[in-house]
Design an enzyme around this catalytic site. Structure first.
Site, PDB file in Angstrom:
ATOM      1  N   GLN A 247      31.854  42.654  28.145  1.00  0.00           N
ATOM      2  CA  GLN A 247      32.715  43.626  28.814  1.00  0.00           C
ATOM      3  C   GLN A 247      32.541  45.018  28.231  1.00  0.00           C
ATOM      4  OE1 GLN A 247      34.510  42.912  31.641  1.00  0.00           O
ATOM      5  NE2 GLN A 247      33.383  41.000  31.417  1.00  0.00           N
ATOM      6  N   HIS A 250      30.036  47.510  29.751  1.00  0.00           N
ATOM      7  CA  HIS A 250      30.316  48.143  31.038  1.00  0.00           C
ATOM      8  C   HIS A 250      30.462  49.654  30.917  1.00  0.00           C
ATOM      9  CE1 HIS A 250      30.784  45.148  34.174  1.00  0.00           C
ATOM     10  NE2 HIS A 250      31.451  44.365  33.355  1.00  0.00           N
ATOM     11  N   GLU A 315      43.145  42.617  32.310  1.00  0.00           N
ATOM     12  CA  GLU A 315      42.387  42.383  33.540  1.00  0.00           C
ATOM     13  C   GLU A 315      41.779  40.979  33.514  1.00  0.00           C
ATOM     14  OE1 GLU A 315      38.631  44.410  35.952  1.00  0.00           O
ATOM     15  OE2 GLU A 315      38.833  44.711  33.794  1.00  0.00           O
ATOM     16  N   HIS A 316      41.025  40.688  32.459  1.00  0.00           N
ATOM     17  CA  HIS A 316      40.438  39.365  32.261  1.00  0.00           C
ATOM     18  C   HIS A 316      41.087  38.728  31.034  1.00  0.00           C
ATOM     19  CE1 HIS A 316      37.146  41.843  34.063  1.00  0.00           C
ATOM     20  NE2 HIS A 316      37.024  40.788  34.854  1.00  0.00           N
ATOM     21  N   ASP A 349      32.508  37.406  37.291  1.00  0.00           N
ATOM     22  CA  ASP A 349      32.002  38.745  37.600  1.00  0.00           C
ATOM     23  C   ASP A 349      30.906  38.689  38.657  1.00  0.00           C
ATOM     24  OD1 ASP A 349      33.606  40.270  36.008  1.00  0.00           O
ATOM     25  OD2 ASP A 349      32.148  40.567  34.408  1.00  0.00           O
ATOM     26  N   HIS A 408      74.548  51.373  66.812  1.00  0.00           N
ATOM     27  CA  HIS A 408      74.175  49.999  66.484  1.00  0.00           C
ATOM     28  C   HIS A 408      75.182  49.021  67.087  1.00  0.00           C
ATOM     29  CE1 HIS A 408      71.563  51.955  63.599  1.00  0.00           C
ATOM     30  NE2 HIS A 408      71.102  50.790  63.153  1.00  0.00           N
TER      31      HIS A 408
END
Length: 423
Positions: A247, A250, A315-316, A349, A408
């Site tokens: 990760q 990235h 996230e993960h 992924d 109404h």
């Protein structure tokens, strides 16, 4: 809780993009294609006359790729499609007579047109095209427009183009950045406006999605990639180090962390990371990410480790404990969960079928990631007979009168008593 590695002091500089993105969006709205072409020259260094990719360009890209890559793309398309189809089957329509004469129902309707942003940059992100496009097509979206930055030759990377085409893209454009988001939201001469925009991107793309939200829907505001690994003394430090670095490569701003209940294991992972960085071709980026954002938490117990995770909301989330599957329900804040040492995040992924467009920056506390439901509208309808009116109207008339909403009251009463006002 103890920190075996904590965040260093961060620099005071923070990139401010809000004004720049606002200016880009305004220019695209005013100048349309001319603005997009000007930004292609400014940011990408290319002159492009035809923004849309043609069928001949797609076929040329396919002819350049090895057959094994095309087979790999087709395999991942099949896996992502199969999972999206399974998700779609969980969303059902129904109609039910709730009380006599009152029929309420639910419909599930696809969004008509969607924009899928596929990043360019450091790596050709083939899976990002698949993750944004395939669930939309499974949902029944009739038109998916893809925007992706061109390479320095002015063409879309052939593998990205193949991935988008095989995933079912209806239109593909050589446009990236905040200007692509503006074009998808407001339309230009070449790119028609969409109803929702999905897909990850850099800070400028994310800010653009935030600014156009309301004009169009968006999936979520995803930041740099994140992974948090929970591990005990029975985990493999080689696995864990490789997962963190996968990760970290990235982006220099990717956030990676380990929560462990065993000090010796935590130290072993720290040593293993240093060893793996020596031979990692992407070490320059991974090292920067690890040095800037890497963390190692030493928890006093599994209960404290779970508490750290649910507060971090990664996230993960990769749980590499001896009883990983048995404790899965105790984790409640995450984008996607990976159970056991063999369940590498990189499988999701790329190829296993779940979606990798996921919430970051603790957004997992209130939302999940992109899925087939991202591209569906769940809407309701009512069909009421007179016997239903007899039950509903008295309550509605009294409540409307209490609220002072006489219009109404009249709308309800005329169907009940045949008169506008209560006598």
């Amino acid at each position: 809780m103890e920190m075996l590695k904590q965040l260093p002091q961060q620099g005071g500089e923070k990139v401010r993009v809000e004004e720049a993105v606002s200016s880009i969006i305004q220019r695209v709205r005013q100048e349309g294609d001319a603005a997009l072409k000007a930004y292609l020259r400014q940011f990408d260094g290319v002159d492009i006359e035809e923004l849309r990719v043609q069928e001949k360009d797609i076929q040329e890209a396919l002819s350049q790729l090895p057959q094994t890559l095309i087979e790999d793309l087709q395999f991942s398309v099949e896996r992502i499609k199969a999972f999206a189809e399974a998700q779609r089957r969980t969303l059902t329509e129904f109609e039910q007579e709730m009380i006599p004469g009152v029929y309420l129902g639910q419909r599930v309707i696809p969004i008509e047109t969607v924009g899928a942003y596929v990043p360019g940059g450091r790596y050709p992100l083939l899976s990002s095209a698949q993750m944004a496009i395939i669930p939309a097509k499974v949902a029944g979206v009739s038109n998916v427009k893809v925007c992706t930055p061109p390479t320095k030759t002015g063409e879309v990377h052939p593998a990205v183009l193949a991935a988008a085409h095989l995933s079912g893209a209806d239109e593909i454009y050589r446009v990236g950045g905040a200007q692509a988001i503006a074009a998808l939201a407001y339309g230009t001469e070449s790119i028609g406006p969409v109803h929702k925009i999905t897909g990850p991107g850099n800070v400028f793309v994310t800010e653009a999605k935030r600014q156009v939200h309301g004009q169009v829907g968006i999936d979520l505001l995803a930041g740099p990639s994140e992974v948090l690994v929970v591990a005990d003394q029975f985990a493999d430090p080689v696995y864990v180090a490789s997962d963190l670095l996968a990760q970290a490569e990235h982006d220099v701003n990717a956030r990676v962390a380990l929560v462990t209940t065993d000090r010796n294991f935590g130290m072993a992972v720290l040593r293993e990371i240093e060893e793996q960085l020596k031979t990692l071709p992407t070490a320059e980026v991974a090292r920067a990410s690890w040095d800037r954002w890497g963390q190692v938490f030493l928890a006093d117990s599994l209960e404290e480790a779970i508490s750290i995770v649910n507060d971090w909301a990664p996230e993960h989330l990769h749980v590499q404990t001896i009883n990983a599957y048995d404790i899965k329900d105790r984790f409640i804040n995450y984008g996607s969960l990976f159970l056991g040492g063999l369940s590498s995040v990189v499988y999701a992924d790329k190829v296993c079928g779940t979606n990798h467009i996921l919430p970051t920056r603790a957004a997992a506390k209130y939302t999940g990631g992109v899925w087939v439901g991202t591209f569906l509208k769940v809407v309701t309808y009512q069909f009421i007979k007179q016997e239903g009116v007899e039950v509903l109207a008295p309550h509605c008339v009294r409540q409307s009168g209490q609220e002072g909403l006489i219009g109404h009251l009249r709308s309800a009463n005329i169907r009940w008593s045949g008169k506008l006002d209560i006598e």
